[in-house]
Design a protein around this motif. Structure first.
Motif, mmCIF file in Angstrom:
data_model
loop_
_atom_site.group_PDB
_atom_site.id
_atom_site.type_symbol
_atom_site.label_atom_id
_atom_site.label_comp_id
_atom_site.label_asym_id
_atom_site.label_seq_id
_atom_site.Cartn_x
_atom_site.Cartn_y
_atom_site.Cartn_z
ATOM 1 N N SER A 16 0.806 -1.220 0.000
ATOM 2 C CA SER A 16 0.000 0.000 0.000
ATOM 3 C C SER A 16 0.837 1.268 0.000
ATOM 4 O O SER A 16 0.297 2.371 0.144
ATOM 5 C CB SER A 16 -0.937 -0.001 1.216
ATOM 6 O OG SER A 16 -1.863 -1.067 1.123
ATOM 7 N N ARG A 104 -1.250 3.341 -3.024
ATOM 8 C CA ARG A 104 -2.442 3.362 -2.166
ATOM 9 C C ARG A 104 -3.616 2.758 -2.926
ATOM 10 O O ARG A 104 -3.848 3.076 -4.091
ATOM 11 C CB ARG A 104 -2.761 4.794 -1.732
ATOM 12 C CG ARG A 104 -1.902 5.229 -0.541
ATOM 13 C CD ARG A 104 -2.406 6.505 0.069
ATOM 14 N NE ARG A 104 -2.010 7.664 -0.745
ATOM 15 C CZ ARG A 104 -2.218 8.929 -0.377
ATOM 16 N NH1 ARG A 104 -2.849 9.203 0.755
ATOM 17 N NH2 ARG A 104 -1.809 9.910 -1.159
ATOM 18 N N ASN A 106 -7.650 0.319 -2.553
ATOM 19 C CA ASN A 106 -8.874 0.039 -1.787
ATOM 20 C C ASN A 106 -9.202 -1.445 -1.750
ATOM 21 O O ASN A 106 -10.372 -1.823 -1.639
ATOM 22 C CB ASN A 106 -10.048 0.825 -2.375
ATOM 23 C CG ASN A 106 -10.386 0.376 -3.804
ATOM 24 O OD1 ASN A 106 -9.567 -0.259 -4.468
ATOM 25 N ND2 ASN A 106 -11.569 0.715 -4.278
ATOM 26 N N PHE A 108 -9.000 -3.924 0.384
ATOM 27 C CA PHE A 108 -9.729 -4.493 1.518
ATOM 28 C C PHE A 108 -11.193 -4.055 1.505
ATOM 29 O O PHE A 108 -12.093 -4.852 1.803
ATOM 30 C CB PHE A 108 -9.053 -4.098 2.834
ATOM 31 C CG PHE A 108 -7.695 -4.719 3.036
ATOM 32 C CD1 PHE A 108 -7.552 -6.084 3.203
ATOM 33 C CD2 PHE A 108 -6.553 -3.924 3.052
ATOM 34 C CE1 PHE A 108 -6.295 -6.659 3.389
ATOM 35 C CE2 PHE A 108 -5.296 -4.487 3.237
ATOM 36 C CZ PHE A 108 -5.167 -5.859 3.405
ATOM 37 N N ALA A 109 -11.440 -2.807 1.146
ATOM 38 C CA ALA A 109 -12.817 -2.324 1.063
ATOM 39 C C ALA A 109 -13.589 -3.048 -0.035
ATOM 40 O O ALA A 109 -14.777 -3.381 0.137
ATOM 41 C CB ALA A 109 -12.830 -0.817 0.819
ATOM 42 N N ARG A 126 -7.296 -9.050 7.192
ATOM 43 C CA ARG A 126 -7.122 -7.592 7.065
ATOM 44 C C ARG A 126 -6.329 -7.094 8.258
ATOM 45 O O ARG A 126 -6.282 -7.744 9.310
ATOM 46 C CB ARG A 126 -8.472 -6.891 7.011
ATOM 47 C CG ARG A 126 -9.343 -7.110 8.256
ATOM 48 C CD ARG A 126 -10.527 -6.185 8.300
ATOM 49 N NE ARG A 126 -11.483 -6.563 9.313
ATOM 50 C CZ ARG A 126 -11.387 -6.254 10.602
ATOM 51 N NH1 ARG A 126 -10.332 -5.586 11.049
ATOM 52 N NH2 ARG A 126 -12.317 -6.632 11.462
ATOM 53 N N PRO A 127 -5.722 -5.911 8.133
ATOM 54 C CA PRO A 127 -5.076 -5.306 9.304
ATOM 55 C C PRO A 127 -6.106 -5.003 10.386
ATOM 56 O O PRO A 127 -7.248 -4.608 10.088
ATOM 57 C CB PRO A 127 -4.474 -4.010 8.739
ATOM 58 C CG PRO A 127 -4.358 -4.246 7.271
ATOM 59 C CD PRO A 127 -5.509 -5.125 6.902
ATOM 60 N N THR A 129 -6.313 -2.575 12.224
ATOM 61 C CA THR A 129 -6.645 -1.153 12.285
ATOM 62 C C THR A 129 -7.766 -0.759 11.333
ATOM 63 O O THR A 129 -8.293 0.349 11.430
ATOM 64 C CB THR A 129 -5.398 -0.309 11.953
ATOM 65 O OG1 THR A 129 -4.860 -0.754 10.703
ATOM 66 C CG2 THR A 129 -4.341 -0.477 13.048
ATOM 67 N N LEU A 130 -8.127 -1.639 10.403
ATOM 68 C CA LEU A 130 -9.187 -1.316 9.448
ATOM 69 C C LEU A 130 -10.546 -1.696 10.022
ATOM 70 O O LEU A 130 -10.759 -2.842 10.451
ATOM 71 C CB LEU A 130 -8.960 -2.063 8.130
ATOM 72 C CG LEU A 130 -7.817 -1.584 7.243
ATOM 73 C CD1 LEU A 130 -7.775 -2.416 5.965
ATOM 74 C CD2 LEU A 130 -7.966 -0.110 6.909
ATOM 75 N N ASP A 131 -11.474 -0.758 9.987
ATOM 76 C CA ASP A 131 -12.829 -0.996 10.487
ATOM 77 C C ASP A 131 -13.698 -1.488 9.330
ATOM 78 O O ASP A 131 -14.398 -0.710 8.680
ATOM 79 C CB ASP A 131 -13.395 0.294 11.084
ATOM 80 C CG ASP A 131 -14.783 0.078 11.688
ATOM 81 O OD1 ASP A 131 -15.142 -1.090 11.944
ATOM 82 O OD2 ASP A 131 -15.513 1.079 11.888
ATOM 83 N N LEU A 132 -13.630 -2.781 9.076
ATOM 84 C CA LEU A 132 -14.390 -3.398 7.986
ATOM 85 C C LEU A 132 -15.079 -4.647 8.528
ATOM 86 O O LEU A 132 -14.573 -5.766 8.400
ATOM 87 C CB LEU A 132 -13.465 -3.766 6.822
ATOM 88 C CG LEU A 132 -12.846 -2.604 6.028
ATOM 89 C CD1 LEU A 132 -11.790 -3.117 5.070
ATOM 90 C CD2 LEU A 132 -13.935 -1.837 5.269
ATOM 91 N N SER A 175 -4.455 -10.945 -1.927
ATOM 92 C CA SER A 175 -4.281 -9.513 -2.170
ATOM 93 C C SER A 175 -3.513 -9.270 -3.459
ATOM 94 O O SER A 175 -3.795 -8.314 -4.196
ATOM 95 C CB SER A 175 -3.551 -8.860 -0.989
ATOM 96 O OG SER A 175 -4.467 -8.505 0.026
#
Length: 282
Positions: A16, A104, A106, A108-109, A126-127, A129-132, A175
């Motif tokens: 990323s 950069r 997207n 994961f989204a 996913r990491p 830190t990601l809110d998914l 990924s």
């Protein structure tokens, strides 16, 4: 089969951010073998690597291998796109994935959005830190309930190969596919370029490879002073495929994909032929 004058092998990256300016592991490496010998290229971004590969494809006949799956387990393409063809997924991802010149993206989204469309799964990882919420950090998917295989047929034949649904941590080839398949869509749209085993061979053939099939040859290279495994893998596998092409043995590898996988799933070039690849890499 007429030998390929040039072979390239690409170790892709879903990073990323740009890779270090100094040559490093876990970046994009391209190994090239041809009549003038062997070379390697180091690329900090996917944008730069795609430009280099596009230039290669304009210069003659090439076999180019990429270390990520070109297709997904049977059934995924139709459920995602309405068409049971790997190429439909390439174009869908090319429309949905954003990938900046600084890496950069997207991915994961987009994986989370696919999981919502499928009612939970198939992607995971996913990491933290990601809110998914729709993309679980660990594998919780019941693939039988979801109605999709966890692994492609070739991943059953090559058990060390990771499933394409895994997006994060060691071996997360999923990924790399999400970030590589849009490029495959763009390259394959150019005249004279085909993707094996989905299309008949053309002037340039793109295919999936699995450098770990070289086994102990990689270990030997590291013991002899190579400091970056990724660089060793692309160099040696390009050499092996070039040697097989010029000794008349590549046709057997290209004829080896079962018909049942040639529309959706794809196949690893050289699966079942590790010993031949290892001999040719010497």
């Amino acid at each position: 089969m007429t030998p390929f004058p040039h072979v390239a092998v690409v170790d892709w990256s879903a990073a990323s951010q740009p890779s270090p300016a100094r040559e490093a592991a876990d970046a994009i490496w391209i190994g090239i073998c041809g009549p003038d010998g062997e070379t390697t290229q180091y690329h900090r971004t996917r944008d730069g690597a795609e430009a280099a590969l596009t230039a290669l494809c304009a210069t003659g006949r090439w076999l180019i291998g990429f270390d990520f799956p070109m297709g997904y387990p049977a059934g995924f393409a139709a459920r995602l796109t309405g068409h049971a063809a790997a190429s439909a997924v390439w174009h869908w991802l090319a429309d949905q994935i954003s990938d900046g010149p600084d890496n950069r993206n997207n991915r994961f989204a987009i994986a989370a959005a696919i999981n919502r469309q499928f009612g939970g799964g198939p992607f995971w990882g996913r990491p933290a830190t990601l809110d998914l919420p729709d993309l679980p950090p660990r594998k919780t998917v019941d693939y039988a309930r979801l109605g999709l295989p966890e692994r492609r047929r070739v991943e059953q034949a090559v058990p060390r190969a990771q499933p394409v649904w895994k997006l994060f941590t060691t071996g997360s080839v999923g990924s790399q596919s999400l970030m590589g398949l849009p490029m495959i869509a763009r390259l394959a749209a150019r005249p004279g370029i085909s993707v094996w085993p989905f299309h008949p061979p053309a002037r340039v053939v793109l295919t999936e490879v699995y450098p770990s099939l070289l086994g102990h040859r990689i270990t030997e290279a590291m013991a002899q002073g190579e400091t970056i495994k990724d660089r060793a893998q692309v160099r040696l596998l390009a050499r092996a495929l070039w040697q097989l092409s010029h000794s008349g043995q590549l046709a057997a590898l290209l004829a080896d994909a079962p018909d049942s996988v040639c529309q959706e799933e794809g196949w690893i070039l050289g699966a079942g032929h590790a010993a031949a690849l290892q001999r040719a890499a010497a």
